[in-house]
Design a protein around this motif. Structure first.
Motif, PDB file in Angstrom:
ATOM      1  N   THR A   1      44.189  70.577   0.674  1.00  0.00           N
ATOM      2  CA  THR A   1      44.055  69.138   0.479  1.00  0.00           C
ATOM      3  C   THR A   1      43.443  68.543   1.750  1.00  0.00           C
TER       4      THR A   1
ATOM      5  N   GLU B   1      49.006  71.816  -3.587  1.00  0.00           N
ATOM      6  CA  GLU B   1      49.180  70.776  -2.563  1.00  0.00           C
ATOM      7  C   GLU B   1      48.764  69.417  -3.112  1.00  0.00           C
TER       8      GLU B   1
ATOM      9  N   LEU C   1      52.173  65.205   3.025  1.00  0.00           N
ATOM     10  CA  LEU C   1      51.669  66.258   2.144  1.00  0.00           C
ATOM     11  C   LEU C   1      52.832  66.930   1.433  1.00  0.00           C
ATOM     12  N   SER C   2      52.576  67.345   0.197  1.00  0.00           N
ATOM     13  CA  SER C   2      53.559  68.100  -0.579  1.00  0.00           C
ATOM     14  C   SER C   2      52.926  69.386  -1.083  1.00  0.00           C
ATOM     15  N   CYS C   3      53.743  70.406  -1.233  1.00  0.00           N
ATOM     16  CA  CYS C   3      53.265  71.681  -1.760  1.00  0.00           C
ATOM     17  C   CYS C   3      54.345  72.253  -2.671  1.00  0.00           C
TER      18      CYS C   3
ATOM     19  N   TRP D   1      52.381  75.330   6.733  1.00  0.00           N
ATOM     20  CA  TRP D   1      51.147  74.550   6.606  1.00  0.00           C
ATOM     21  C   TRP D   1      50.159  75.041   7.662  1.00  0.00           C
TER      22      TRP D   1
ATOM     23  N   TYR E   1      46.238  73.530   4.247  1.00  0.00           N
ATOM     24  CA  TYR E   1      46.628  74.533   3.272  1.00  0.00           C
ATOM     25  C   TYR E   1      48.115  74.849   3.382  1.00  0.00           C
ATOM     26  N   CYS E   2      48.735  75.021   2.241  1.00  0.00           N
ATOM     27  CA  CYS E   2      50.115  75.474   2.163  1.00  0.00           C
ATOM     28  C   CYS E   2      50.111  76.985   1.932  1.00  0.00           C
TER      29      CYS E   2
END
Length: 125
Positions: free
Chosen positions: A119, A6, A20-22, A36, A95-96
């Protein structure tokens, strides 16, 4: 082995936005869904949003509907969470998670086997 990384967390003031990116790796077949979750200190981990890889159907927790948007780039095995109108109650570790096996609602943390490291998102008033 399956890995999720993440990025994009940070600190913002109320009303602000974060994305956010994962990025997932370590598997070749298509996933079933990605999601997520978030966990605030002293609270249970709760689902925020999920998306089915195949059809793109989305699920949102009531607390984030209209403010958060989940999306994906299947070719990159990446899922995003656009968070707008952030409030102090959104402060948590995000959390992803990914589910590879077919056949689940993709809402409960018990349905996911693979998790990122998290993250932090902090929203100040």
């Amino acid at each position: 082995q399956v890995q999720l990384v993440e990025s994009g967390g940070g600190s913002v003031q109320a009303g602000g936005s974060l994305r956010l990116s994962c990025a997932a790796s370590g598997y070749t077949r298509s996933s079933y869904c990605m999601a997520w979750f978030r966990q605030a200190p002293g609270k249970e981990r709760e689902g925020v949003a999920s998306i089915y890889t195949g059809g793109g159907s989305r699920y949102y927790a009531d607390s984030v509907k209209g403010r958060f948007t989940i999306s994906q780039d299947i070719s990159k095995k990446t899922v995003y969470l656009q968070m707008n109108s952030l409030q102090p109650d959104d402060t948590a570790m995000y959390y992803c998670a990914v589910r590879l096996a077919w056949g689940a609602m993709c809402k409960s943390k018990d349905e996911f086997s693979y998790w990122g490291q998290g993250t932090q998102v902090t929203v100040s008033s």
